[in-house]
Design an enzyme around this catalytic site. Structure first.
Site, mmCIF file in Angstrom:
data_model
loop_
_atom_site.group_PDB
_atom_site.id
_atom_site.type_symbol
_atom_site.label_atom_id
_atom_site.label_comp_id
_atom_site.label_asym_id
_atom_site.label_seq_id
_atom_site.Cartn_x
_atom_site.Cartn_y
_atom_site.Cartn_z
ATOM 1 C CB SER A 138 -9.123 1.055 -1.554
ATOM 2 O OG SER A 138 -8.216 1.564 -2.290
ATOM 3 C CG ASP B 105 -2.171 0.507 1.238
ATOM 4 O OD1 ASP B 105 -2.419 1.917 0.761
ATOM 5 O OD2 ASP B 105 -3.143 -0.135 0.776
ATOM 6 C CG HIS C 160 -5.582 3.271 1.508
ATOM 7 N ND1 HIS C 160 -5.170 2.147 1.148
ATOM 8 C CD2 HIS C 160 -6.730 3.608 0.800
ATOM 9 C CE1 HIS C 160 -5.953 1.765 -0.278
ATOM 10 N NE2 HIS C 160 -6.899 2.933 0.047
#
Length: 734
Positions: free
Chosen positions: A352, A137, A164
């Protein structure tokens, strides 16, 4: 090749059934032995050489990248207004700066992975134990988060803790301290890394046995020219090369959130407003799985009630017409771990967070397959399995919005469980010029569905600047057909130049996964696997998956009319109505014991040995049609073993344990007055029977005390009944 199961199948099945009892106790997925088996199947020399090339190229490209960024004033990193993180990662063949960006804009139930969990619908106890998943990521996850309980590690010493990455990792492995944030594989481990050296690190970990990695990022769509969209480019080929060299490894990536972006002004189909032709980079690889986001609703039985593609999820097609995205998962309002502190949570949406829904489900499916079959599936098999069992949405067949449909882990695990009984899952190899035939019998209930899936070689032409290049990226073109009495059935396919048209059936020349469905199938069919042109390397490994078939005459029915037939001093025999092509499992134990003694037989009778006279036993039966496909149990029955004096009755004449009242007698033995301890309904009554079955006393059990001074010395049975429940206890009058 025919799959009408011969007697040897049952010999193998019996051996596997016995070993399965041991495997259930001893299995530890991804042990050193399992890792060695995966490494053995890896093309180590080719993968090692490619990894070295990647390292050399990385050093050279990094230096050039920094120089060009300085000359052209390109930003190296950027936090976008929508919260996504972007970083300059490469320069395209046409000089375009390539930026990676994250794609973020109860998941367990919508993927149906919770059906495998402890106390889940399927009661399998599959939670991710001893499994590992890789996460690449924008940075590393917050490994110290309370939900990760030391199961998340940072392998590349990334100094950037990214929110994230923390969200994605939580969706995969959060333990569920906050139940709403429970991960799909909540007992698995995760290795988290930033994307700087993703290909190098993945290649090294895949060579050492990593099965799955999640990549919820991709090329920023607003920074590239139109020809990039839908193209098979060098980064697509690099990832295909890794997967081809490590055939157990599978990459899962997000499709992107660009549906309304209008970034591609020249789509291969439709107008810029339609949202087609928006996939980029490794999302266009042949061998990986690209995940769309959907709004999904399921019921408590794991059935899909409703699904629509999310308004942000990027559509295919690819320029060569391949079906991408491959599959869809829930991507809206996902509650998961946050990076602000060790106890923080966030709600997010996007492809995502849809991607780890697929990655985590696949990890559980791998764990289950290893536990019941003793090996992991190759990447082509697990990919084919989830595409084969996906819930079809909208028009029949795949589409360029959600691929083959919505992931259904419950259907996938049931297909594994029914292997050898009602499904075929086999890893095979096709030699150049070879044709393989499989004869199967439709079960007459479900559609006959057959799929082939393969990891295609990475060689072939990559696009370096041609807009909407329709040249097929596929190298080895396999074909599947189903025939019966001269009628041929073809696989599903799509037309990228008419991307909003429904799927149709024909000769698929572009996809490394093909599926055929025959509705209302009856009788015997032939499945044929062949190929066009030459096969690179002279052969191609593939996986075949077939459902809606009957491989045996076995029927998953619970044994009926179970009876005690003969009794000796230390044994008693059982008989039941036979399912002639089944294996029967008989379990028995002493009353109060925690350990069931397990016996198996292909006959409709069995003798229980080593019994003790004067002892009560519990017994139950079930039917097996394959190693993992079984019926439910009969009721659990209690019978009194009295040696040769044992009453020979049908077990249904005894009282099922689930219908029994729970109480005890004090004292036992008893002289004059017995007390019943337990809770009885007001209408409870009792009877006392002598051992020859004569009622010698009866009354209301609610009184809880019974005078027995008038009974002669000996053994008796107390029978209590109330609210449609009953129980019996033996006592001795002294």
């Amino acid at each position: 090749m025919t799959y009408t199961v011969p007697f040897l199948f049952w010999i193998r099945k019996y051996i596997l059934f016995i070993t399965f009892c041991l495997v259930s106790l001893l299995s530890a997925a991804q042990t050193e032995l399992q890792l060695q088996q995966i490494r053995k199947g890896t093309h180590s020399a080719k993968l090692g050489a490619f990894t070295n090339d990647l390292k050399i190229n990385f050093t050279q490209e990094k230096s050039q990248l920094l120089q060009q960024a300085k000359v052209n004033g390109w930003k190296l990193t950027e936090r976008l207004p929508n919260g996504n993180f972007s970083a300059l990662t490469a320069i395209g063949p046409d000089g375009t700066p390539i930026y990676y960006s994250t794609f973020s804009s109860d998941l367990n139930s919508t993927t149906r992975s919770n059906t495998m969990h402890d106390n889940g619908l399927l009661n399998l106890g599959i939670n991710g134990e001893n499994m590992m998943v890789g996460v690449w990521d924008a940075g590393s996850a917050l490994a110290t988060h309370a939900e990760f309980d030391s199961r998340v590690s940072v392998s590349d010493q990334s100094e950037v803790v990214d929110s994230h990455a923390t969200r994605v990792t939580g969706i995969l492995v959060a333990s569920g301290l906050d139940k709403k944030a429970k991960g799909l594989a909540y007992k698995a481990k995760a290795v988290t890394n930033d994307w700087t050296r993703d290909k190098i690190e993945v290649a090294e970990m895949a060579a050492n046995g990593m099965l799955l990695s999640n990549h919820s990022y991709g090329i920023r769509p607003d920074r590239v020219p139109d020809w990039y969209f839908g193209s098979y480019i060098s980064v697509s080929r690099d990832w295909d090369k890794i997967m081809y060299s490590a055939p157990y490894y599978l990459m899962v990536t997000a499709a992107g959130n660009a549906q309304k972006s209008k970034d591609n002004q020249s789509p291969i189909f439709g107008t810029v407003d339609d949202g087609y032709d928006l996939l980029l980079g490794f999302a266009t690889s042949k061998n990986g799985v690209t995940v769309a986001a959907a709004n999904i609703e399921t019921n408590n039985n794991g059935e899909l009630l409703h699904a629509t593609v999310a308004t942000y999820s990027s559509f295919g097609p690819l320029d060569d017409g391949r079906i991408k995205p491959d599959i869809a998962s829930h991507g809206s309002n996902i509650y998961t771990t946050g990076a602000k502190n060790n106890n923080g949570y966030e709600t997010t949406h996007g492809t995502s967070v849809a991607a780890p829904g697929v990655t985590g489900s696949m990890l559980l499916l791998q764990q289950y397959h290893e536990e019941v079959e003793g090996s992991f599936m190759k990447a082509a098999t697990i990919k084919g399995l989830v595409l084969h069992t996906a819930d079809d949405v909208n028009a029949p067949g795949p589409d360029y919005n959600m691929g083959w449909g919505v992931i259904n882990s419950k259907s996938a695990v049931e297909l594994i469980a029914n292997k050898g009984y009602a499904s075929l899952i086999s890893e095979e190899s096709l030699l150049e010029g070879e044709i393989k035939n499989y004869t199967v019998r439709a079960n007459g209930i479900d559609p006959l569905s057959a799929s082939i899936s393969w990891t295609d070689p990475a060689t072939g032409v990559v696009n370096i600047g041609l807009l909407n290049d329709m040249t097929a990226a596929l190298v080895n073109d396999l074909d599947i057909r189903i025939t019966k009495e001269g009628e041929a059935h073809f696989p599903w396919k799509l037309d990228g130049t008419n991307a909003d048209s429904p799927a149709f059936k024909g000769d698929n020349k572009v996809d490394p996964f093909e599926k055929i469905e025959v509705l209302n199938a009856e009788g015997t069919y032939t499945i044929t696997v062949s190929h066009k042109n030459n096969l690179e390397g002279g052969a191609q490994n593939f996986s075949i998956i077939v459902s809606g078939i009957a491989l045996t005459d076995c029927v998953l029915t619970i044994p009926e009319e179970v009876a005690l037939t003969t009794a000796k001093n230390t044994s008693v025999s059982l008989n039941w109505i036979a399912n002639t092509d089944a294996l029967f499992q008989v379990e028995y134990k002493k009353k109060g014991s925690d350990h069931w003694i397990v016996e198996s037989t292909f006959d409709h009778f069995l003798t229980l040995e080593g019994l003790v006279s004067g002892t009560d036993y519990w017994v139950r039966l079930k039917t097996f049609c394959s190693e993992n496909a079984s019926s439910g149990y009969t009721s659990e029955y209690e019978f009194s073993f009295m040696g040769e004096e044992t009453e020979l009755l049908r077990l249904s004449d005894y009282i099922p344990l689930e219908q029994k009242l729970s109480f005890s007698i004090i004292p036992n033995p008893v002289q004059e007055l017995m007390t019943l301890e337990g809770n009885f309904p007001l209408n409870a009554s009792y009877k006392i029977l002598s051992m020859n079955g004569i009622v010698v006393k009866e009354g209301q059990a609610i009184e809880k005390q019974i005078q027995i001074a008038d009974l002669t010395v000996g053994l008796y049975v107390l029978f209590v009944q109330g609210d449609q429940k009953t129980t019996t206890i033996k006592f001795y009058k002294s």
